[in-house]
Design an enzyme around this catalytic site. Structure first.
Site, PDB file in Angstrom:
ATOM      1  N   MET A 294      44.584  32.803  42.132  1.00  0.00           N
ATOM      2  CA  MET A 294      43.283  33.323  41.720  1.00  0.00           C
ATOM      3  C   MET A 294      42.272  33.094  42.835  1.00  0.00           C
ATOM      4  O   MET A 294      41.671  32.030  42.919  1.00  0.00           O
ATOM      5  CB  MET A 294      42.809  32.609  40.442  1.00  0.00           C
ATOM      6  CG  MET A 294      41.478  33.105  39.956  1.00  0.00           C
ATOM      7  SD  MET A 294      40.825  32.180  38.563  1.00  0.00           S
ATOM      8  CE  MET A 294      42.079  32.481  37.339  1.00  0.00           C
ATOM      9  N   PRO A 295      42.091  34.068  43.712  1.00  0.00           N
ATOM     10  CA  PRO A 295      41.108  33.870  44.793  1.00  0.00           C
ATOM     11  C   PRO A 295      39.709  33.648  44.243  1.00  0.00           C
ATOM     12  O   PRO A 295      39.278  34.333  43.307  1.00  0.00           O
ATOM     13  CB  PRO A 295      41.172  35.191  45.575  1.00  0.00           C
ATOM     14  CG  PRO A 295      42.490  35.789  45.228  1.00  0.00           C
ATOM     15  CD  PRO A 295      42.786  35.355  43.829  1.00  0.00           C
TER      16      PRO A 295
END
Ligand SMILES: O=C(O)/C=C/C=C(\O)C(=O)O
Length: 66
Positions: free
Chosen positions: A1-2
């Site tokens: 999850m950037p």
């Protein structure tokens, strides 16, 4: 999850900040292949009087440069 966090001096128009979110999301999606829905962007706006470099605030610097 950037998760992308950007700190910037407060005062830009809301439309410009919204555009920044769109472009950062697109860049992260293209670079990482992460699903768009998983990309988080946090913009932190700091008052110009609360950000200093070399003991000169951004507010003071702006006042010196008309
Ligand atoms: O020079 C700095 O340390 C910070 C500058 C920040 C901006 O110019 C900005 O958010 O527009």
């Amino acid at each position: 999850m950037p998760l992308i966090e950007v700190t910037l001096v407060a005062g830009r128009p809301p439309e410009q900040l919204r555009e920044l979110i769109t472009r950062l999301t697109a860049a992260a999606e293209a670079a990482t292949g992460a699903p768009r829905a998983n990309i988080r962007v946090i913009l932190r706006e700091v008052p110009a009087a609360h950000w200093a470099a070399g003991d000169v605030t951004i507010e003071e610097r702006n006042e010196e440069q008309p």
